[in-house]
Design a protein around this motif. Structure first.
Motif, PDB file in Angstrom:
ATOM      1  N   VAL A 142       0.884  -1.164   0.000  1.00  0.00           N
ATOM      2  CA  VAL A 142       0.000   0.000   0.000  1.00  0.00           C
ATOM      3  C   VAL A 142       0.917   1.208   0.000  1.00  0.00           C
ATOM      4  CG1 VAL A 142      -1.762   1.297   1.276  1.00  0.00           C
ATOM      5  CG2 VAL A 142      -1.753  -1.224   1.361  1.00  0.00           C
ATOM      6  N   ALA A 143       0.712   2.153  -0.929  1.00  0.00           N
ATOM      7  CA  ALA A 143       1.568   3.336  -1.022  1.00  0.00           C
ATOM      8  C   ALA A 143       0.851   4.547  -0.434  1.00  0.00           C
ATOM      9  CB  ALA A 143       1.945   3.607  -2.471  1.00  0.00           C
ATOM     10  N   ILE A 144       1.525   5.211   0.481  1.00  0.00           N
ATOM     11  CA  ILE A 144       0.960   6.376   1.163  1.00  0.00           C
ATOM     12  C   ILE A 144       1.871   7.567   0.907  1.00  0.00           C
ATOM     13  CG2 ILE A 144       0.336   7.346   3.415  1.00  0.00           C
ATOM     14  CD1 ILE A 144      -0.137   4.489   4.422  1.00  0.00           C
ATOM     15  N   VAL A 145       1.321   8.630   0.331  1.00  0.00           N
ATOM     16  CA  VAL A 145       2.095   9.864   0.121  1.00  0.00           C
ATOM     17  C   VAL A 145       2.065  10.670   1.414  1.00  0.00           C
ATOM     18  CG1 VAL A 145       2.164  12.049  -1.147  1.00  0.00           C
ATOM     19  CG2 VAL A 145       1.672   9.916  -2.357  1.00  0.00           C
ATOM     20  N   VAL A 146       3.227  11.134   1.841  1.00  0.00           N
ATOM     21  CA  VAL A 146       3.315  11.892   3.105  1.00  0.00           C
ATOM     22  C   VAL A 146       4.054  13.211   2.852  1.00  0.00           C
ATOM     23  CG1 VAL A 146       3.269   9.794   4.517  1.00  0.00           C
ATOM     24  CG2 VAL A 146       5.476  10.751   3.831  1.00  0.00           C
ATOM     25  N   PRO A 147       3.659  14.251   3.598  1.00  0.00           N
ATOM     26  CA  PRO A 147       4.291  15.561   3.399  1.00  0.00           C
ATOM     27  C   PRO A 147       5.686  15.662   4.013  1.00  0.00           C
ATOM     28  CG  PRO A 147       2.575  15.702   5.079  1.00  0.00           C
ATOM     29  CD  PRO A 147       2.523  14.321   4.520  1.00  0.00           C
ATOM     30  N   ASP A 148       6.003  14.776   4.962  1.00  0.00           N
ATOM     31  CA  ASP A 148       7.288  14.849   5.664  1.00  0.00           C
ATOM     32  C   ASP A 148       7.749  13.420   5.924  1.00  0.00           C
ATOM     33  OD1 ASP A 148       9.310  14.916   7.629  1.00  0.00           O
ATOM     34  OD2 ASP A 148       8.501  16.723   8.565  1.00  0.00           O
ATOM     35  N   LEU A 149       8.721  12.977   5.127  1.00  0.00           N
ATOM     36  CA  LEU A 149       9.117  11.562   5.177  1.00  0.00           C
ATOM     37  C   LEU A 149       9.786  11.212   6.504  1.00  0.00           C
ATOM     38  CD1 LEU A 149       8.805   9.244   3.212  1.00  0.00           C
ATOM     39  CD2 LEU A 149      10.971   9.882   2.172  1.00  0.00           C
ATOM     40  N   ALA A 150      10.585  12.136   7.044  1.00  0.00           N
ATOM     41  CA  ALA A 150      11.260  11.853   8.308  1.00  0.00           C
ATOM     42  C   ALA A 150      10.234  11.720   9.440  1.00  0.00           C
ATOM     43  CB  ALA A 150      12.264  12.958   8.619  1.00  0.00           C
ATOM     44  N   ALA A 151       9.253  12.617   9.442  1.00  0.00           N
ATOM     45  CA  ALA A 151       8.230  12.555  10.487  1.00  0.00           C
ATOM     46  C   ALA A 151       7.407  11.271  10.372  1.00  0.00           C
ATOM     47  CB  ALA A 151       7.320  13.783  10.393  1.00  0.00           C
ATOM     48  N   ALA A 152       7.036  10.922   9.138  1.00  0.00           N
ATOM     49  CA  ALA A 152       6.222   9.720   8.947  1.00  0.00           C
ATOM     50  C   ALA A 152       7.010   8.460   9.314  1.00  0.00           C
ATOM     51  CB  ALA A 152       5.730   9.644   7.496  1.00  0.00           C
ATOM     52  N   ILE A 183      -3.571   7.854   1.165  1.00  0.00           N
ATOM     53  CA  ILE A 183      -3.262   6.603   0.455  1.00  0.00           C
ATOM     54  C   ILE A 183      -3.294   6.877  -1.047  1.00  0.00           C
ATOM     55  CG2 ILE A 183      -3.938   4.206   0.058  1.00  0.00           C
ATOM     56  CD1 ILE A 183      -5.295   4.264   2.829  1.00  0.00           C
ATOM     57  N   HIS A 184      -2.215   6.525  -1.746  1.00  0.00           N
ATOM     58  CA  HIS A 184      -2.071   6.877  -3.155  1.00  0.00           C
ATOM     59  C   HIS A 184      -2.447   5.722  -4.078  1.00  0.00           C
ATOM     60  CE1 HIS A 184       0.321   7.667  -6.877  1.00  0.00           C
ATOM     61  NE2 HIS A 184      -0.157   8.873  -6.686  1.00  0.00           N
ATOM     62  N   HIS A 185      -1.957   4.533  -3.799  1.00  0.00           N
ATOM     63  CA  HIS A 185      -2.314   3.378  -4.625  1.00  0.00           C
ATOM     64  C   HIS A 185      -2.077   2.080  -3.865  1.00  0.00           C
ATOM     65  CE1 HIS A 185       2.088   3.618  -5.672  1.00  0.00           C
ATOM     66  NE2 HIS A 185       1.988   2.300  -5.694  1.00  0.00           N
ATOM     67  N   ILE A 186      -2.598   0.995  -4.420  1.00  0.00           N
ATOM     68  CA  ILE A 186      -2.304  -0.339  -3.903  1.00  0.00           C
ATOM     69  C   ILE A 186      -1.721  -1.143  -5.052  1.00  0.00           C
ATOM     70  CG2 ILE A 186      -3.963  -0.359  -2.011  1.00  0.00           C
ATOM     71  CD1 ILE A 186      -5.954  -1.766  -3.747  1.00  0.00           C
ATOM     72  N   CYS A 187      -0.884  -2.111  -4.701  1.00  0.00           N
ATOM     73  CA  CYS A 187      -0.174  -2.880  -5.733  1.00  0.00           C
ATOM     74  C   CYS A 187      -0.428  -4.371  -5.563  1.00  0.00           C
ATOM     75  CB  CYS A 187       1.325  -2.601  -5.647  1.00  0.00           C
ATOM     76  SG  CYS A 187       2.300  -3.619  -6.782  1.00  0.00           S
ATOM     77  N   TYR A 188      -0.963  -4.976  -6.620  1.00  0.00           N
ATOM     78  CA  TYR A 188      -1.192  -6.420  -6.644  1.00  0.00           C
ATOM     79  C   TYR A 188      -0.109  -7.086  -7.483  1.00  0.00           C
ATOM     80  CZ  TYR A 188      -6.000  -5.151  -5.272  1.00  0.00           C
ATOM     81  OH  TYR A 188      -7.109  -4.640  -4.637  1.00  0.00           O
ATOM     82  N   GLU A 189       0.308  -8.260  -7.059  1.00  0.00           N
ATOM     83  CA  GLU A 189       1.258  -9.032  -7.856  1.00  0.00           C
ATOM     84  C   GLU A 189       0.519  -9.868  -8.907  1.00  0.00           C
ATOM     85  OE1 GLU A 189       3.640 -11.338  -5.131  1.00  0.00           O
ATOM     86  OE2 GLU A 189       4.415  -9.532  -4.132  1.00  0.00           O
ATOM     87  N   VAL A 190       1.145  -9.990 -10.072  1.00  0.00           N
ATOM     88  CA  VAL A 190       0.640 -10.904 -11.102  1.00  0.00           C
ATOM     89  C   VAL A 190       1.819 -11.747 -11.596  1.00  0.00           C
ATOM     90  CG1 VAL A 190      -1.276  -9.436 -11.884  1.00  0.00           C
ATOM     91  CG2 VAL A 190       0.976  -9.174 -12.943  1.00  0.00           C
ATOM     92  N   GLU A 191       1.507 -12.939 -12.061  1.00  0.00           N
ATOM     93  CA  GLU A 191       2.596 -13.831 -12.499  1.00  0.00           C
ATOM     94  C   GLU A 191       3.205 -13.375 -13.810  1.00  0.00           C
ATOM     95  OE1 GLU A 191       2.011 -18.034 -12.632  1.00  0.00           O
ATOM     96  OE2 GLU A 191       1.131 -18.041 -10.609  1.00  0.00           O
ATOM     97  N   ASP A 192       2.359 -12.924 -14.733  1.00  0.00           N
ATOM     98  CA  ASP A 192       2.829 -12.556 -16.073  1.00  0.00           C
ATOM     99  C   ASP A 192       2.180 -11.223 -16.420  1.00  0.00           C
ATOM    100  OD1 ASP A 192       3.047 -12.152 -18.827  1.00  0.00           O
ATOM    101  OD2 ASP A 192       3.027 -14.296 -19.266  1.00  0.00           O
ATOM    102  N   ILE A 193       2.970 -10.162 -16.380  1.00  0.00           N
ATOM    103  CA  ILE A 193       2.360  -8.829 -16.490  1.00  0.00           C
ATOM    104  C   ILE A 193       1.839  -8.562 -17.897  1.00  0.00           C
ATOM    105  CG2 ILE A 193       4.462  -7.483 -17.034  1.00  0.00           C
ATOM    106  CD1 ILE A 193       3.297  -5.506 -14.785  1.00  0.00           C
ATOM    107  N   LEU A 194       2.466  -9.129 -18.912  1.00  0.00           N
ATOM    108  CA  LEU A 194       1.967  -8.892 -20.271  1.00  0.00           C
ATOM    109  C   LEU A 194       0.650  -9.636 -20.510  1.00  0.00           C
ATOM    110  CD1 LEU A 194       5.317  -8.938 -22.284  1.00  0.00           C
ATOM    111  CD2 LEU A 194       3.948  -6.951 -21.590  1.00  0.00           C
TER     112      LEU A 194
END
Lengths: 134, 134
Positions: free
Chosen positions: B8-18, B77-88
């Motif tokens: 799960v990708a979360i965008v934060v305004p201050d990386l050190a604080a987060a 929260i910016h995006h979520i990432c699922y794995e796939v076996e064969d991306i093409l």
């Protein structure tokens, strides 16, 4: 302190359509919809090998996610849920460090029949975080 | 088709604080920050037992997440990432079912040195979804 990511909750405007997309297009295992009147939501669980996605739709007049859907009519990610071993100890530790717990601060019984709490998104970089006792 | 929830990708305004909050307050294992100039982000990985959280902050003038942070100054929260076996194969199946792939439709090498693609959030209930080859 935080353990597994229990789930990612996504509010959707049409639960049947979202279930269909996750099942037929993304090829995931998807549960039947479950009404949770005490929580004001209908839920579909998408079972992934390591965690799950909860698709949520408002149920009833006072649904806590109705406003989210008004603001985000296409839907969107609503919250993420981390597991903790002892929810009261976790709450007390977080409060002692200045984090705000939503509601009256007492755990409620969540969608998986376990005690849950929500933390204020302003204390977690805009992310609504649920804690669930593992 | 979709497999594990990779992150799960979360965008934060201050990386050190987060990073500090996730490490010291939430008690999680947190990596050092990693600059990914090719992606226009600096990343911190929060390692959970079953998946990970990626804390993201814009890097450079053309960061693809700069606008998100402008719209959501507290982060989110910016995006979520699922794995796939064969991306093409996954891409071709999804496109055949009417789903839109962002950019030129060709996989790029992502933050974990594996091919990734992004799907249009309008086709997935307001959720930006990344697919990563497992």
């Amino acid at each position: 302190m935080i353990g597994r990511l229990n789930h990612v909750a996504i509010v959707v405007p049409d639960l049947a359509a979202a279930s269909g997309t996750y099942r037929d297009t993304l090829g995931a295992r998807v549960s039947a919809p479950v009404d949770l009147p005490a929580h004001g939501v209908t839920t579909v669980f998408v079972e992934l090998p390591n965690t799950k996605i909860e698709l949520l739709h408002p149920l009833g007049a006072d649904s806590p996610i109705a406003k989210f859907l008004e603001k985000n009519p296409s839907g969107g990610i609503h919250h993420i849920c981390y597991e903790v071993e002892d929810i009261l100890a976790a709450r007390d530790r977080l409060k002692a460090q200045g984090m705000r717990v939503l509601g009256d601060g007492e755990p409620k019984i969540g969608a998986h029949d376990r005690p849950v709490l929500f933390l204020h998104p302003k204390d977690l970089f805009g992310t609504l975080v649920e804690l669930e006792q593992a």
